[in-house]
Write an enzyme that holds these catalytic residues in place. Structure first.
Site, PDB file in Angstrom:
ATOM      1  N   ASP A 102       9.546-156.053 -39.346  1.00 53.24           N
ATOM      2  CA  ASP A 102       9.415-156.099 -40.608  1.00 53.24           C
ATOM      3  C   ASP A 102       8.306-156.228 -41.194  1.00 53.24           C
ATOM      4  OD1 ASP A 102      11.722-156.847 -40.279  1.00 53.24           O
ATOM      5  OD2 ASP A 102      12.384-158.549 -40.641  1.00 53.24           O
TER       6      ASP A 102
HETATM    7  N1  URA Z   1      13.354-159.594 -35.761  1.00 50.28           N
HETATM    8  C1  URA Z   1      13.175-160.239 -36.988  1.00 50.28           C
HETATM    9  O1  URA Z   1      14.116-160.780 -37.815  1.00 50.28           O
HETATM   10  N2  URA Z   1      12.312-159.949 -37.590  1.00 50.28           N
HETATM   11  C2  URA Z   1      11.476-159.007 -37.062  1.00 50.28           C
HETATM   12  O2  URA Z   1      10.604-158.444 -37.706  1.00 50.28           O
HETATM   13  C3  URA Z   1      11.691-158.893 -35.809  1.00 50.28           C
HETATM   14  C4  URA Z   1      12.664-159.706 -35.376  1.00 50.28           C
END
Ligand code: URA
Length: 233
Positions: A102
């Protein structure tokens, strides 16, 4: 890469012909006769066949980036700068991302222009462990921690999914800090798993993927993977 694999890539020889060449002691690695095909060859080794240098033309790039907060794992910029802005290699546009993070997540991100390798890295069948470090908005006391650890180890059914998460390893450092080792990569998985327990992840960092760690890298830096790191997938 193993020496026998290196030989068959670097020459027109079949696997069995390579074995014979090795057996006859015609191959030297850094001036030493090597007959064992399982010996690992690294980028700076000098391999000679009857005194002639051998090399493998391998144009693929395998990169580890220490992704900072505020960069998007897409190939075209929308709202945020994109991760490939941080990678100074030729033809950066041919790189693809394995296992996105993310925008607000930091940590280990793999990129390559080798499509079948990328496929293996992200394949749900391979179960490569990914280690996340997380900070939670709300403190969890010992009872809540023990409950979450047990549930996560058994697998939980996340909102909108039809299958439970694979067994995973959750451990707490204190009431708001934990590590989570996952062997799959569902959409927003860590955040959704903590939401399942009524909590919110306010900081998320991916510390490792398989044996690949961020040791020696500063945030925003990248490096090429070594042969062992590439071949584990
Ligand atoms: N899980 C998440 O919620 N976000 C990420 O960036 C990676 C794994």
């Amino acid at each position: 890469m193993r020496l026998d694999k290196f030989l068959s890539k670097a020459t027109e020889l079949s696997r069995s012909e390579c074995k014979k060449v090795l057996h006859r002691g015609e191959i030297t690695v850094n001036d030493e006769v090597i007959k064992d095909g399982s010996r690992h060859i690294h980028a700076d080794d000098e391999v000679l066949w009857a005194g002639e240098p051998l090399s493998v033309a391998d144009g693929n790039r395998y990169i580890l980036l220490y992704k900072p907060d505020g960069f998007e794992c897409t190939l075209k910029a929308k709202e945020y700068p994109i991760v490939t802005d941080l990678i100074a290699v030729p033809e950066v546009a041919s790189l693809r991302i394995a296992g996105r993070l993310d925008v607000d997540t930091t940590g280990a991100l793999l990129l390559s222009d080798d499509g079948s390798w990328l496929h293996r890295v992200t394949s749900p069948k391979r179960h490569q462990p990914k280690r996340y470090e997380l900070t939670l908005a709300d403190p969890m006391d010992e009872t809540a921690q023990a409950h979450a650890i047990k549930q996560v180890a058994n697998g939980i059914l996340l909102d909108g999914d039809t299958e439970k998460t694979r067994p995973a390893e959750l451990s707490f450092i204190d009431e708001t800090h934990a590590t989570l080792i996952l062997t799959e990569g569902k959409y927003h998985q860590v955040k959704r798993m903590m939401a399942y327990f009524g909590n919110k992840v306010i900081e998320l960092h991916r510390a490792s993927i398989g044996t690949i760690t961020l040791d020696g890298l500063e945030m925003g830096e990248c490096r090429f993977l070594n042969d062992d790191e590439i071949e584990q997938f």
